[in-house]
Design a protein around this motif. Structure first.
Motif, PDB file in Angstrom:
ATOM      1  N   ASP A 186       0.825  -1.209   0.000  1.00 51.36           N
ATOM      2  CA  ASP A 186       0.000   0.000   0.000  1.00 51.36           C
ATOM      3  C   ASP A 186       0.857   1.256   0.000  1.00 51.36           C
ATOM      4  OD1 ASP A 186      -2.418  -1.244  -0.139  1.00 51.36           O
ATOM      5  OD2 ASP A 186      -2.947  -0.992   1.966  1.00 51.36           O
ATOM      6  N   ASP A 187       1.883   1.268   0.870  1.00 54.30           N
ATOM      7  CA  ASP A 187       2.731   2.456   0.959  1.00 54.30           C
ATOM      8  C   ASP A 187       3.448   2.744  -0.356  1.00 54.30           C
ATOM      9  OD1 ASP A 187       1.980   2.771   3.573  1.00 54.30           O
ATOM     10  OD2 ASP A 187       3.765   1.822   4.414  1.00 54.30           O
ATOM     11  N   ALA A 188       3.744   1.686  -1.121  1.00 55.64           N
ATOM     12  CA  ALA A 188       4.471   1.864  -2.383  1.00 55.64           C
ATOM     13  C   ALA A 188       3.537   2.052  -3.578  1.00 55.64           C
ATOM     14  CB  ALA A 188       5.387   0.663  -2.632  1.00 55.64           C
ATOM     15  N   HIS A 189       2.221   1.879  -3.380  1.00 56.59           N
ATOM     16  CA  HIS A 189       1.281   1.952  -4.498  1.00 56.59           C
ATOM     17  C   HIS A 189       0.027   2.716  -4.078  1.00 56.59           C
ATOM     18  CE1 HIS A 189       3.805  -1.585  -5.338  1.00 56.59           C
ATOM     19  NE2 HIS A 189       3.602  -1.320  -6.612  1.00 56.59           N
ATOM     20  N   GLU A 190       0.191   4.000  -3.812  1.00 55.06           N
ATOM     21  CA  GLU A 190      -0.959   4.831  -3.459  1.00 55.06           C
ATOM     22  C   GLU A 190      -1.795   5.140  -4.706  1.00 55.06           C
ATOM     23  OE1 GLU A 190       0.161   8.306  -1.360  1.00 55.06           O
ATOM     24  OE2 GLU A 190       1.255   7.233   0.218  1.00 55.06           O
ATOM     25  N   GLU A 191      -3.119   5.151  -4.538  1.00 58.76           N
ATOM     26  CA  GLU A 191      -4.033   5.461  -5.628  1.00 58.76           C
ATOM     27  C   GLU A 191      -5.056   6.489  -5.165  1.00 58.76           C
ATOM     28  OE1 GLU A 191      -5.920   1.952  -7.035  1.00 58.76           O
ATOM     29  OE2 GLU A 191      -4.055   0.981  -7.698  1.00 58.76           O
ATOM     30  N   GLN A 192      -5.624   7.204  -6.098  1.00 57.07           N
ATOM     31  CA  GLN A 192      -6.680   8.160  -5.786  1.00 57.07           C
ATOM     32  C   GLN A 192      -8.000   7.665  -6.368  1.00 57.07           C
ATOM     33  OE1 GLN A 192      -5.232  12.032  -7.149  1.00 57.07           O
ATOM     34  NE2 GLN A 192      -4.527  12.475  -5.060  1.00 57.07           N
ATOM     35  N   VAL A 193      -9.020   7.634  -5.505  1.00 57.80           N
ATOM     36  CA  VAL A 193     -10.350   7.197  -5.927  1.00 57.80           C
ATOM     37  C   VAL A 193     -11.369   8.219  -5.437  1.00 57.80           C
ATOM     38  CG1 VAL A 193      -9.769   4.738  -5.932  1.00 57.80           C
ATOM     39  CG2 VAL A 193     -10.632   5.785  -3.842  1.00 57.80           C
ATOM     40  N   THR A 194     -12.454   8.346  -6.166  1.00 59.08           N
ATOM     41  CA  THR A 194     -13.515   9.282  -5.798  1.00 59.08           C
ATOM     42  C   THR A 194     -14.644   8.511  -5.142  1.00 59.08           C
ATOM     43  OG1 THR A 194     -12.968  10.755  -7.630  1.00 59.08           O
ATOM     44  CG2 THR A 194     -15.137  11.007  -6.628  1.00 59.08           C
ATOM     45  N   THR A 249      -7.094   9.224  -1.067  1.00 57.15           N
ATOM     46  CA  THR A 249      -5.825   8.577  -1.406  1.00 57.15           C
ATOM     47  C   THR A 249      -5.742   7.288  -0.598  1.00 57.15           C
ATOM     48  OG1 THR A 249      -4.752  10.704  -1.808  1.00 57.15           O
ATOM     49  CG2 THR A 249      -3.318   8.802  -1.475  1.00 57.15           C
ATOM     50  N   VAL A 250      -5.730   6.145  -1.294  1.00 58.92           N
ATOM     51  CA  VAL A 250      -5.814   4.849  -0.634  1.00 58.92           C
ATOM     52  C   VAL A 250      -4.656   3.957  -1.065  1.00 58.92           C
ATOM     53  CG1 VAL A 250      -8.323   4.966  -0.484  1.00 58.92           C
ATOM     54  CG2 VAL A 250      -7.265   3.885  -2.475  1.00 58.92           C
ATOM     55  N   GLY A 251      -4.437   2.887  -0.299  1.00 56.41           N
ATOM     56  CA  GLY A 251      -3.457   1.878  -0.680  1.00 56.41           C
ATOM     57  C   GLY A 251      -4.009   1.010  -1.786  1.00 56.41           C
ATOM     58  N   GLY A 252      -3.237   0.851  -2.865  1.00 55.55           N
ATOM     59  CA  GLY A 252      -3.718   0.104  -4.013  1.00 55.55           C
ATOM     60  C   GLY A 252      -4.019  -1.354  -3.706  1.00 55.55           C
ATOM     61  N   GLY A 253      -3.247  -1.969  -2.804  1.00 64.45           N
ATOM     62  CA  GLY A 253      -3.438  -3.383  -2.499  1.00 64.45           C
ATOM     63  C   GLY A 253      -4.713  -3.656  -1.732  1.00 64.45           C
ATOM     64  N   THR A 254      -4.899  -2.967  -0.603  1.00 68.05           N
ATOM     65  CA  THR A 254      -6.075  -3.224   0.219  1.00 68.05           C
ATOM     66  C   THR A 254      -7.351  -2.758  -0.464  1.00 68.05           C
ATOM     67  OG1 THR A 254      -5.563  -1.155   1.388  1.00 68.05           O
ATOM     68  CG2 THR A 254      -4.899  -3.227   2.447  1.00 68.05           C
TER      69      THR A 254
END
Length: 301
Positions: free
Chosen positions: A200-208, A272-277
């Motif tokens: 998660d820390d290495a793959h942050e994503e933005q979602v609405t 801004t969320v962790g991509g994995g979880t």
């Protein structure tokens, strides 16, 4: 000294061993865990700059997988091959032992039902088998003819004890499934939580996500912050992303203000969320052990 069983040179040996289905399945599973451990150790795609996390989580996966692989291979190799003039025994990862007529000096039974039979010579060579292994009758017949007085005394004594009367396939399958489940849960709970946190820390994503309500909460969990840790957080209900929990940057003295701010600004926010979880939430929400998505920040907060 026991009598040697007469047989021609073309006599075929009989192998006494347990079912190979469970050991093969364990070998495949543990080999996969070992391969996964090597992959974790050699790739930067999961952990980013978290080198320490990569080293110890991959090491833990390699240790757990290696131990399981060792035990499964040992179970696969274990067998007693009955020849007319000898026994050839392989116990675990040890080398093959050849036992001739009259060489066995000691016998013992073990297991809850005294169903595991072991025999050894004065030199320490021996065999281990189970009364419910395939072709065990051939081994017992060989012992009756070739093992002499120690075997006769052993059978007379242990025959008086309460033993399992027959195989218990349902119980054995249940025990195997229980062990596999415990093994998988251990992998998920020990290295698994740290792996997904580092990812998660290495793959942050933005979602609405559309916020419908928020409240100040106390989060208790088993995570990389410590088993049984408690910390302040804000629980956020959304209409399209499920329930999200914000803990980064949340403290006892500001969680009420953050919750109040979100309640006053309901509607679309960029999270801004962790991509994995977050991927696990979207694709594997049915799985019991899926952790809550990591939320790093929320726009407008």
């Amino acid at each position: 000294m026991g009598e040697v069983v007469a047989a021609g040179t073309d006599a075929r040996p009989v192998t006494v061993r347990s079912s190979r289905v469970a050991p093969i399945a364990w070998t495949m599973l543990s080999a996969g865990v070992v391969a996964f451990g090597f992959w974790l150790a050699s790739t930067g795609a999961v952990f980013g700059d978290a080198v320490f996390t990569r080293v110890w989580t991959s090491g833990l996966a390699l240790i757990l997988g290696g131990l399981a692989l060792l035990f499964s291979v040992a179970a696969l190799r274990s067998r007693v091959t009955v020849f007319p003039d000898r026994l050839e025994a392989v116990n675990g990862i040890g080398r093959k032992r050849v036992i001739g007529p009259g060489e066995l000096a000691r016998f013992r039974a073990s297991g809850k039902g005294n169903d595991v039979i072991s025999g050894s010579t004065f030199r320490g060579r021996g065999f281990t088998s189970n009364r419910f292994h395939r072709n065990y009758a051939a081994l017992e017949e060989w012992l009756d003819l070739n093992a002499g007085a120690p075997w006769v005394e052993f059978k007379e004594f242990f025959g008086k004890l309460t033993v399992r009367k027959g195989p218990q396939p349902v119980k054995d399958v249940f025990t195997t499934l229980l062990a596999v489940g415990f093994f998988i849960i251990t992998l998920l709970m020990l290295p698994g939580l740290w792996v997904i946190s580092a990812y998660d820390d290495a793959h942050e994503e933005q979602v609405t996500c559309s916020v419908t309500a928020a409240e100040a909460i106390t989060v208790s969990s088993t995570s990389s912050k410590g088993i049984g840790s408690s910390r302040p957080g804000v629980g956020i209900e959304t209409s399209n992303c499920g329930r999200l929990t914000l803990t980064r940057g949340v403290y006892d003295d500001n969680r009420d203000d953050i919750a109040q701010s979100l309640n006053h600004s309901k509607g679309s926010h960029v999270f801004t969320v962790g991509g994995g979880t977050f991927w696990l939430r979207e694709n594997m929400s049915w799985f019991t052990f899926v952790p809550s998505p990591t939320v790093y920040n929320v726009s407008g907060v």
